[in-house]
Design an enzyme around this catalytic site. Structure first.
Site, PDB file in Angstrom:
ATOM      1  N   LYS A 277     -70.527 -45.593 -30.066  1.00 45.16           N
ATOM      2  CA  LYS A 277     -70.244 -45.168 -28.687  1.00 45.16           C
ATOM      3  C   LYS A 277     -69.183 -44.071 -28.686  1.00 45.16           C
ATOM      4  O   LYS A 277     -69.323 -43.055 -28.020  1.00 45.16           O
ATOM      5  CB  LYS A 277     -69.758 -46.380 -27.874  1.00 45.16           C
ATOM      6  CG  LYS A 277     -69.061 -46.011 -26.581  1.00 45.16           C
ATOM      7  CD  LYS A 277     -68.560 -47.218 -25.834  1.00 45.16           C
ATOM      8  CE  LYS A 277     -67.159 -47.667 -26.153  1.00 45.16           C
ATOM      9  NZ  LYS A 277     -66.075 -46.789 -25.711  1.00 45.16           N
ATOM     10  N   ASN A 278     -68.116 -44.292 -29.458  1.00 44.74           N
ATOM     11  CA  ASN A 278     -66.994 -43.347 -29.419  1.00 44.74           C
ATOM     12  C   ASN A 278     -67.309 -42.009 -30.090  1.00 44.74           C
ATOM     13  O   ASN A 278     -66.565 -41.045 -29.920  1.00 44.74           O
ATOM     14  CB  ASN A 278     -65.744 -43.978 -30.048  1.00 44.74           C
ATOM     15  CG  ASN A 278     -65.124 -45.011 -29.125  1.00 44.74           C
ATOM     16  OD1 ASN A 278     -65.593 -45.213 -28.007  1.00 44.74           O
ATOM     17  ND2 ASN A 278     -64.070 -45.677 -29.587  1.00 44.74           N
TER      18      ASN A 278
ATOM     19  N   ARG B 132     -52.737 -44.807 -19.841  1.00 44.78           N
ATOM     20  CA  ARG B 132     -53.644 -43.817 -20.407  1.00 44.78           C
ATOM     21  C   ARG B 132     -53.530 -42.426 -19.764  1.00 44.78           C
ATOM     22  O   ARG B 132     -54.453 -41.945 -19.091  1.00 44.78           O
ATOM     23  CB  ARG B 132     -55.084 -44.328 -20.352  1.00 44.78           C
ATOM     24  CG  ARG B 132     -55.221 -45.685 -21.003  1.00 44.78           C
ATOM     25  CD  ARG B 132     -56.643 -46.081 -21.204  1.00 44.78           C
ATOM     26  NE  ARG B 132     -57.065 -45.863 -22.564  1.00 44.78           N
ATOM     27  CZ  ARG B 132     -58.264 -46.194 -23.042  1.00 44.78           C
ATOM     28  NH1 ARG B 132     -59.156 -46.711 -22.279  1.00 44.78           N
ATOM     29  NH2 ARG B 132     -58.559 -45.982 -24.285  1.00 44.78           N
TER      30      ARG B 132
ATOM     31  N   ASP C 188     -58.898 -51.161 -31.507  1.00 47.30           N
ATOM     32  CA  ASP C 188     -60.127 -51.715 -30.940  1.00 47.30           C
ATOM     33  C   ASP C 188     -60.617 -52.966 -31.674  1.00 47.30           C
ATOM     34  O   ASP C 188     -61.592 -53.584 -31.256  1.00 47.30           O
ATOM     35  CB  ASP C 188     -61.248 -50.653 -30.943  1.00 47.30           C
ATOM     36  CG  ASP C 188     -61.024 -49.579 -29.881  1.00 47.30           C
ATOM     37  OD1 ASP C 188     -60.110 -49.749 -29.060  1.00 47.30           O
ATOM     38  OD2 ASP C 188     -61.754 -48.572 -29.889  1.00 47.30           O
TER      39      ASP C 188
ATOM     40  N   SER D 208     -53.632 -38.227 -30.535  1.00 44.05           N
ATOM     41  CA  SER D 208     -54.551 -38.726 -29.517  1.00 44.05           C
ATOM     42  C   SER D 208     -55.988 -38.363 -29.897  1.00 44.05           C
ATOM     43  O   SER D 208     -56.289 -37.200 -30.174  1.00 44.05           O
ATOM     44  CB  SER D 208     -54.205 -38.132 -28.145  1.00 44.05           C
ATOM     45  OG  SER D 208     -55.331 -38.139 -27.291  1.00 44.05           O
TER      46      SER D 208
ATOM     47  N   ARG E 120     -63.166 -43.462 -18.920  1.00 43.86           N
ATOM     48  CA  ARG E 120     -62.082 -42.525 -19.101  1.00 43.86           C
ATOM     49  C   ARG E 120     -62.461 -41.333 -19.977  1.00 43.86           C
ATOM     50  O   ARG E 120     -61.969 -40.222 -19.796  1.00 43.86           O
ATOM     51  CB  ARG E 120     -60.945 -43.308 -19.766  1.00 43.86           C
ATOM     52  CG  ARG E 120     -59.626 -42.741 -19.628  1.00 43.86           C
ATOM     53  CD  ARG E 120     -58.720 -43.448 -20.591  1.00 43.86           C
ATOM     54  NE  ARG E 120     -58.201 -42.494 -21.529  1.00 43.86           N
ATOM     55  CZ  ARG E 120     -57.231 -41.674 -21.263  1.00 43.86           C
ATOM     56  NH1 ARG E 120     -56.631 -41.702 -20.102  1.00 43.86           N
ATOM     57  NH2 ARG E 120     -56.829 -40.792 -22.149  1.00 43.86           N
TER      58      ARG E 120
ATOM     59  N   ARG F 248     -70.353 -52.184 -21.573  1.00 41.60           N
ATOM     60  CA  ARG F 248     -69.887 -50.794 -21.713  1.00 41.60           C
ATOM     61  C   ARG F 248     -70.019 -50.319 -23.155  1.00 41.60           C
ATOM     62  O   ARG F 248     -70.158 -49.132 -23.401  1.00 41.60           O
ATOM     63  CB  ARG F 248     -68.403 -50.690 -21.299  1.00 41.60           C
ATOM     64  CG  ARG F 248     -68.173 -50.731 -19.809  1.00 41.60           C
ATOM     65  CD  ARG F 248     -66.722 -50.446 -19.504  1.00 41.60           C
ATOM     66  NE  ARG F 248     -66.245 -49.355 -20.342  1.00 41.60           N
ATOM     67  CZ  ARG F 248     -65.023 -49.243 -20.832  1.00 41.60           C
ATOM     68  NH1 ARG F 248     -64.119 -50.143 -20.556  1.00 41.60           N
ATOM     69  NH2 ARG F 248     -64.687 -48.231 -21.585  1.00 41.60           N
TER      70      ARG F 248
HETATM   71  C1  UD1 Z   1     -60.018 -43.514 -28.009  1.00 40.05           C
HETATM   72  C2  UD1 Z   1     -61.157 -44.501 -28.045  1.00 40.05           C
HETATM   73  C3  UD1 Z   1     -60.645 -45.908 -27.793  1.00 40.05           C
HETATM   74  C4  UD1 Z   1     -59.532 -46.258 -28.781  1.00 40.05           C
HETATM   75  C5  UD1 Z   1     -58.443 -45.168 -28.780  1.00 40.05           C
HETATM   76  C6  UD1 Z   1     -57.404 -45.386 -29.857  1.00 40.05           C
HETATM   77  C7  UD1 Z   1     -63.059 -43.218 -27.279  1.00 40.05           C
HETATM   78  C8  UD1 Z   1     -64.047 -42.959 -26.194  1.00 40.05           C
HETATM   79  N1  UD1 Z   1     -62.111 -44.144 -27.011  1.00 40.05           N
HETATM   80  O1  UD1 Z   1     -59.458 -43.565 -26.692  1.00 40.05           O
HETATM   81  O2  UD1 Z   1     -61.737 -46.816 -27.945  1.00 40.05           O
HETATM   82  O3  UD1 Z   1     -58.939 -47.478 -28.422  1.00 40.05           O
HETATM   83  O4  UD1 Z   1     -59.049 -43.876 -28.994  1.00 40.05           O
HETATM   84  O5  UD1 Z   1     -58.006 -45.429 -31.098  1.00 40.05           O
HETATM   85  O6  UD1 Z   1     -63.135 -42.647 -28.354  1.00 40.05           O
HETATM   86  N2  UD1 Z   1     -51.959 -40.783 -24.749  1.00 40.05           N
HETATM   87  C9  UD1 Z   1     -50.996 -40.093 -24.051  1.00 40.05           C
HETATM   88  N3  UD1 Z   1     -51.347 -38.893 -23.507  1.00 40.05           N
HETATM   89  C10 UD1 Z   1     -52.586 -38.342 -23.650  1.00 40.05           C
HETATM   90  C11 UD1 Z   1     -53.543 -39.049 -24.390  1.00 40.05           C
HETATM   91  C12 UD1 Z   1     -53.197 -40.276 -24.926  1.00 40.05           C
HETATM   92  O7  UD1 Z   1     -49.880 -40.555 -23.902  1.00 40.05           O
HETATM   93  O8  UD1 Z   1     -52.824 -37.235 -23.144  1.00 40.05           O
HETATM   94  C13 UD1 Z   1     -51.608 -42.087 -25.357  1.00 40.05           C
HETATM   95  C14 UD1 Z   1     -52.487 -43.233 -24.819  1.00 40.05           C
HETATM   96  O9  UD1 Z   1     -51.969 -43.754 -23.622  1.00 40.05           O
HETATM   97  C15 UD1 Z   1     -52.447 -44.212 -25.948  1.00 40.05           C
HETATM   98  C16 UD1 Z   1     -52.385 -43.309 -27.198  1.00 40.05           C
HETATM   99  O10 UD1 Z   1     -51.923 -42.040 -26.725  1.00 40.05           O
HETATM  100  O11 UD1 Z   1     -51.265 -44.968 -25.872  1.00 40.05           O
HETATM  101  C17 UD1 Z   1     -53.693 -43.131 -27.921  1.00 40.05           C
HETATM  102  O12 UD1 Z   1     -54.703 -42.739 -27.001  1.00 40.05           O
HETATM  103  P1  UD1 Z   1     -55.940 -41.883 -27.434  1.00 40.05           P
HETATM  104  O13 UD1 Z   1     -55.985 -41.772 -28.915  1.00 40.05           O
HETATM  105  O14 UD1 Z   1     -55.976 -40.627 -26.643  1.00 40.05           O
HETATM  106  O15 UD1 Z   1     -57.145 -42.815 -26.973  1.00 40.05           O
HETATM  107  P2  UD1 Z   1     -58.465 -42.406 -26.213  1.00 40.05           P
HETATM  108  O16 UD1 Z   1     -58.966 -41.100 -26.674  1.00 40.05           O
HETATM  109  O17 UD1 Z   1     -58.281 -42.631 -24.759  1.00 40.05           O
END
Ligand code: UD1
Length: 420
Positions: free
Chosen positions: A22-23, A124, A308, A166, A95, A400
């Site tokens: 999915k990711n 997030r 995850d 991220s 998201r 999901r």
């Molecule tokens: C992706 C995965 C999710 C997984 C996560 C961490 C997908 C669709 N989802 O989510 O399943 O749990 O990676 O491996 O691939 N953050 C900020 N600012 C930003 C972006 C992120 O502060 O602009 C923080 C988030 O709140 C979180 C951390 O960074 O605490 C990691 O988030 P991120 O790696 O961006 O996760 P996702 O891409 O949302």
């Protein structure tokens, strides 16, 4: 509202074939906006988030067809006019919708994308996404819950060091930079295998992206793309979930359709816990593992242990003889499965981002509430090992991200069914 009914204590055996990730699928679908040429995606998991992303693309003007039987998606955006708006109704439920921002901006020079808002596991934010896109020359304003982004003369390559790691921000910026003019260097990138799957897809389409080091990427912007056929990689989290199911209550359970080299950290930790496995390149047999030992672990960006799989791992920790500890380093509010597991007889104490699990405990079936995707599946795992029956409410969270969960488990002799 649909529920799942699990009757515990049935030994799992047989084979579980892992679906596409999915990711990996979600950012690839977002990147499809960049191109007017045909895109043929194979091994796509037909789960709710993927369908929502397809609906979003369709809403914006994409010509996209899902074949649920063959698990493929065909996209042909030739001469298609796009609405460069991603409304709240789509992004609030998924998201990852925010990842269309980079492709819309790169292709059309303008985009309006809803802010995703909070979700159960944390706030997030998207500040790192916006930081990266601004560095590529985008002008960004936030108004009425929307991100308004503009790059009238197109995006320009830049040197960008992400302030923290991220996954989504790395993907958004990679996609945008592939169509920018000039060269982009990215540092402190996330390096999840799903991001490599995205860069493979983009390169096959004609982009010029190279990984210079573990967290460094060079992107030479290109002007147009080719037809592409791409197979989505396996779902690491689905694989990890079923490996843990096998460790909990399996007897020669085969997990196939995987690349075990992407599961090294998980395998190392499970071995340390006493899980007996026979490992090959593309499958794992989980053998009966009666002596589970406690461990102390933390969640981290790849190649660390994935957040995850934290909820599923906690269930395995309830079977370990002694005190385990798990530290959640990625999301601030990701222990919502703990009170539900405690209601089933687990002894878990949470302090801030640390959970202490005392084992071994016998779990008892109960009626429980799923709160997010991975928390839901941890309750299914708990139900599989509990006495009597477990009823899991709000299973739409599971839908999901898990393809055919009940069917796959039933084929391995689990007693699980959906109540409508
Ligand atoms: C992706 C995965 C999710 C997984 C996560 C961490 C997908 C669709 N989802 O989510 O399943 O749990 O990676 O491996 O691939 N953050 C900020 N600012 C930003 C972006 C992120 O502060 O602009 C923080 C988030 O709140 C979180 C951390 O960074 O605490 C990691 O988030 P991120 O790696 O961006 O996760 P996702 O891409 O949302």
């Amino acid at each position: 509202m649909q529920k799942l009914k699990v009757k515990g204590k049935n030994i799992l055996s047989g084979e579980i074939k892992i679906s596409g990730s999915k990711n990996a699928t979600l950012p690839i679908l977002a990147a499809s906006i960049l191109s007017e040429k045909k895109i043929d995606l194979k091994r796509v998991p037909i789960v709710k988030d993927v369908v929502t992303m397809c609906h979003l693309l369709k809403y914006m003007g994409s010509n996209i067809k899902i074949n649920s039987q063959k698990k493929n998606i065909l996209i042909n955006n030739k001469n298609k006019k796009f609405k460069n708006i991603a409304p709240y109704s789509f992004v609030k439920t998924m998201r990852a919708g925010v990842i269309v921002l980079g492709s819309l901006l790169a292709r059309f020079g303008k985009a309006k994308v809803s802010l995703p808002g909070g979700c159960a596991i944390g706030t997030r934010p998207v500040d790192i996404h916006l930081y990266g896109l601004k560095r590529l020359g985008a002008k960004i304003k936030i108004k009425n819950g929307y991100i308004f982004a503009e790059a009238k003369k197109g995006l320009t390559g830049a040197q960008i060091k992400f302030p923290s790691i991220s996954v989504g921000a790395t993907e958004n910026v990679i996609i945008a930079a592939s169509l920018a003019s000039g060269i982009t260097y990215l540092k402190n990138c996330a390096c999840e295998p799903e991001i490599k799957n995205l860069t493979d897809f983009l390169n096959k389409m004609g982009a010029n992206i190279s990984w210079l080091g573990k967290r460094e990427i060079k992107i030479m912007g290109c002007k147009k793309f080719n037809h592409v056929s791409h197979q989505v990689m396996f779902d690491r989290i689905e694989a990890g979930t079923f490996i843990i199911a096998g460790a909990l209550i399996g007897k020669k359970l085969k997990i196939s359709g995987i690349q075990t080299r992407f599961l090294n950290t998980e395998i190392k930790i499970l071995r340390k816990m006493g899980v007996r496995m026979q490992i090959s390149k593309d499958h794992i047999y989980i053998l009966h593992s009666p002596k589970i030992k406690p461990v102390k672990i933390k969640t981290e960006p790849y190649p660390g242990f994935p957040t995850d799989l934290q909820a599923q791992m906690i269930v395995l920790m309830t079977k370990a003889k002694g005190k385990s500890q798990i530290k959640e380093n990625i999301f601030e509010n990701r222990f919502m499965h703990v009170p539900e597991l405690n209601r089933m007889g687990a002894k878990i104490n949470t302090l801030g981002n640390l959970s202490y699990v005392e084992g071994p405990q016998n779990l008892n079936g109960a009626e429980v509430m799923a709160t997010d995707l991975r928390a839901s599946v941890s309750l299914v795992l708990a139900g599989l090992i509990a006495n009597n029956q477990t009823i899991i409410n709000r299973v739409y969270h599971l839908d999901r991200g898990y393809e055919d969960l009940e069917k796959k488990l039933r084929q391995c002799k689990a007693k699980i069914s959906r109540i409508f």
